[in-house]
Design an enzyme around this catalytic site. Sequence first.
Site, PDB file in Angstrom:
ATOM      1  CB  SER A 141     -12.702  -0.124  -3.487  1.00  0.00           C
ATOM      2  OG  SER A 141     -11.312  -0.021  -3.271  1.00  0.00           O
TER       3      SER A 141
ATOM      4  CB  SER B  37      -0.932   0.004   1.214  1.00  0.00           C
ATOM      5  OG  SER B  37      -1.844  -1.070   1.146  1.00  0.00           O
TER       6      SER B  37
ATOM      7  CD  GLU C  43      -5.033  -4.483   3.991  1.00  0.00           C
ATOM      8  OE1 GLU C  43      -3.829  -4.401   4.206  1.00  0.00           O
ATOM      9  OE2 GLU C  43      -5.662  -3.685   3.280  1.00  0.00           O
TER      10      GLU C  43
ATOM     11  NE  ARG D 173      -4.416  -9.007   1.884  1.00  0.00           N
ATOM     12  CZ  ARG D 173      -3.161  -8.662   2.175  1.00  0.00           C
ATOM     13  NH1 ARG D 173      -2.387  -9.505   2.843  1.00  0.00           N
ATOM     14  NH2 ARG D 173      -2.681  -7.493   1.807  1.00  0.00           N
TER      15      ARG D 173
ATOM     16  N   GLY E  79      -5.512  -3.854  -7.348  1.00  0.00           N
ATOM     17  CA  GLY E  79      -6.479  -2.776  -7.125  1.00  0.00           C
ATOM     18  C   GLY E  79      -5.822  -1.418  -7.070  1.00  0.00           C
TER      19      GLY E  79
END
Length: 453
Positions: free
Chosen positions: A186, A34, A336, A408, A112
Amino acid sequence: MAVTTHSQSPTEPWTAPLARGPLRGDVSLPGSKSLTNRELVLAALADGPSTIRLPLHSRDSALMVEALRQLGVGVDEVAPGLGETPNPYGPDLRITPAAMHGDVRVDCGLAGTVMRFLPPLAALAVGPVTIDGDPYARRRPMHAIIQALVDLGVDVTDDGGGAMPFSFTGTGSVRGGSLAIDASASSQFVSGLLLSAPRFDEGLHLTHVGDRLPSMPHIEMTVAALRARGVRVDEPAVGEWVVHPGPIAARDVTIEPDLSNAAPFAAAALVAGGTVRIRTWPTATTQVGADLETLLPRWGATVTRDGADLVFDGGVGVRGGASLPGLALDLSRGGELAPALVALAALADGPSEIDGIGHLRGHETDRLAALAADLNGTGGSVHERAEGLRIEPAALHGGAWAAYDDHRMATAGAIVGLVVDGVAVDDIGSTAKTLPQFPELWAALVATGDAVA
């Protein structure tokens, strides 16, 4: 809800290693995805060169780097300076801004951060740009960012479905001004617009108008990164941001370890027993993975800081006969973390309800359906709800575990496989999305239990 596998690169199944004894793990993780991809965008738009130290090197970050290079931005690999800590996972990056050009087709893969962060930046280029990705990525929510570009005066062409692929012709500038969007699907829609907003002619006054806004810490991360580069960002109300037009300062930045990728390793202490030390855990951070420090003690872990590190102690763990309680959790702050925590809940002795994660249906896969399918396929009792999952106690057994191209999902299978023999993850290579070294790091962690078994 049915889930279908959509792996593009089938691999031999990876049987998750069983824990034979309590762990004595010592884990150094690569940089945050991120933070890396936010800093890459800001560095590309800055008023001079920036160096990103200890960045993540993974599929998601590589896609961002390649997209910036296609647009004309200089991205060079460099060695650390004298006295600086070398990155064991790859070189540092030197970003040199340039006048951006079009005539490119950006491959977003399943990332994303690329599919939501790149379009507003690429709209500042001159020339045609096409945004596309993996086949499953074409099913991920994109309408909010497409409509936002249209509302900002960008001429976007798509098939009307609000998804990739779509195209536009950049003119070198974006008007900016007031904009309302629904970012319920999102938080990346908000972050993607805020990151490029200082370069819009009028800046951006952005208002979220949806019923919910998931993953607020990620927006806070974006705002903090902008302010650290001298950008003025006002927040007049919850769900409202004003980014003033102006320069983005060049800045050398060091990326923190990825705390969300710490989730399976930290959870392993509760499952296998023993301790897991995560190296260089920041004392203050905008990463949502920091919530592990307070979430895992609810299952019985003891968490202590030892110098720069954080140590998770799971006692004897599930392997040693410990009983994990059922919990009710709202993970709207950090969905997440849900796959790892759902894996823990599936090993608990009481029912759990994990809510606030309905938006995970639009991630790399429909994570709610995927978790239910994998756990139920291995003897679990998991029920989908509108905004989450209910997990009942059940005796799990080995069997196939589908990753669905989702890193994940793969790591959730590894957690279960610590105490359930024969969990076979169909594509452990999917972890390359954010942690290419996962299989090696996991094997090394589990081996510390073998040594004391």
